[in-house]
Motif scaffolding. Structure first.
Motif, short mmCIF file in Angstrom:
data_model
loop_
_atom_site.label_atom_id
_atom_site.label_comp_id
_atom_site.label_asym_id
_atom_site.label_seq_id
_atom_site.Cartn_x
_atom_site.Cartn_y
_atom_site.Cartn_z
N ARG A 160 -9.00 9.53 1.95
CA ARG A 160 -10.11 8.57 1.99
C ARG A 160 -11.44 9.28 1.80
O ARG A 160 -12.29 8.85 1.02
N ALA A 209 -14.10 -3.20 -1.33
CA ALA A 209 -13.30 -2.03 -1.01
C ALA A 209 -12.18 -1.84 -2.02
O ALA A 209 -11.73 -2.79 -2.65
N ALA A 217 -2.61 2.67 -1.69
CA ALA A 217 -1.34 2.72 -0.97
C ALA A 217 -0.63 4.02 -1.33
O ALA A 217 -0.50 4.35 -2.51
N ILE A 249 -10.10 2.33 1.43
CA ILE A 249 -9.11 2.16 2.49
C ILE A 249 -7.82 2.82 2.00
O ILE A 249 -7.38 2.56 0.88
N VAL A 250 -7.23 3.66 2.82
CA VAL A 250 -5.97 4.30 2.46
C VAL A 250 -4.90 3.81 3.43
O VAL A 250 -5.07 3.91 4.65
N GLU A 251 -3.83 3.27 2.89
CA GLU A 251 -2.73 2.77 3.70
C GLU A 251 -1.47 3.57 3.40
O GLU A 251 -1.11 3.75 2.23
N THR A 289 -8.32 -0.38 -2.03
CA THR A 289 -7.23 -0.02 -1.13
C THR A 289 -6.23 0.82 -1.91
O THR A 289 -5.74 0.42 -2.96
#
Length: 195
Positions: free
Chosen positions: A157, A136, A140, A176-178, A138
């Motif tokens: 995403r 994945a 941010a 994955i988007v945080e 990620t």
């Protein structure tokens, strides 16, 4: 006439004299103007007034600027995050007549460019970092107060996943988007009042 375009009785422009004040003790760029100003009472009076006003600028330049706590750490984290890491095997794409190998670094670079482009399409969203672990990537982000963070993260995403799949097909990593920060509202936009 006022301001830098004002002409003194001697024919010199007020704005030209400002360069002498700014240069101060340094060698003036216009030696002829400096020689004239040394002997001209009109220029001397204007230089005195300009020097008094320029004193505030000099004082501000000498004043130490306090560095907020943690600034260096936040800046380095941002640089590291945008540079990213991707500790994974290369991606393998089936090309019909063979397989194409795409380096892990190229996958990260592609994902980062897609993320930059996608974030530019979203108002009040800022990219803070991008990392990957093979399975994945990620991303941010920070969002401005008032932006629907969950919907924005989902939209980003989906956009990134679609763009990566379009380029890498089945080898596209998961996204994955945080949301890692909420920025204060823009000036003039008040916070909600709670009773």
């Amino acid at each position: 006439m006022t301001g830098a375009d004002a002409v003194l009785p001697c024919g010199r422009l007020r704005g030209d004299l400002l360069a002498l004040v700014v240069d101060g003790e340094l060698e003036p760029a216009d030696a002829e103007l400096a020689a004239h100003a040394r002997d001209c009472p009109h220029c001397q009076a204007e230089l005195g007034a300009l020097d008094g006003r320029w004193g505030a600028v000099r004082a501000a330049a000498r004043a130490p600027v306090p560095v907020p706590d943690g600034l260096a750490a936040r800046m380095l984290a941002g640089v590291r995050g945008l540079r990213g890491t991707f500790s994974a095997a290369d991606a393998e794409l089936d090309q019909g007549d063979g397989r194409l190998t795409v380096s892990a670094r190229a996958v990260l670079t592609l994902a980062r460019q897609f993320a930059v482009d996608a974030v530019h399409e979203l108002p009040e969203v800022h990219l803070r970092g991008l990392t990957g672990d093979g399975a994945a990537i990620t991303v941010a982000i920070s969002v401005r107060y008032g932006v629907a963070a969950d919907l924005t993260a989902l939209r980003l995403r989906q956009t990134l996943r679609s763009r990566l799949a379009g380029s890498l097909d089945a080898a596209a990593p998961e996204v994955i988007v945080e949301v890692v920060d909420v920025l204060p509202p823009r000036p003039g936009i008040g916070l909600p009042q709670f009773e």
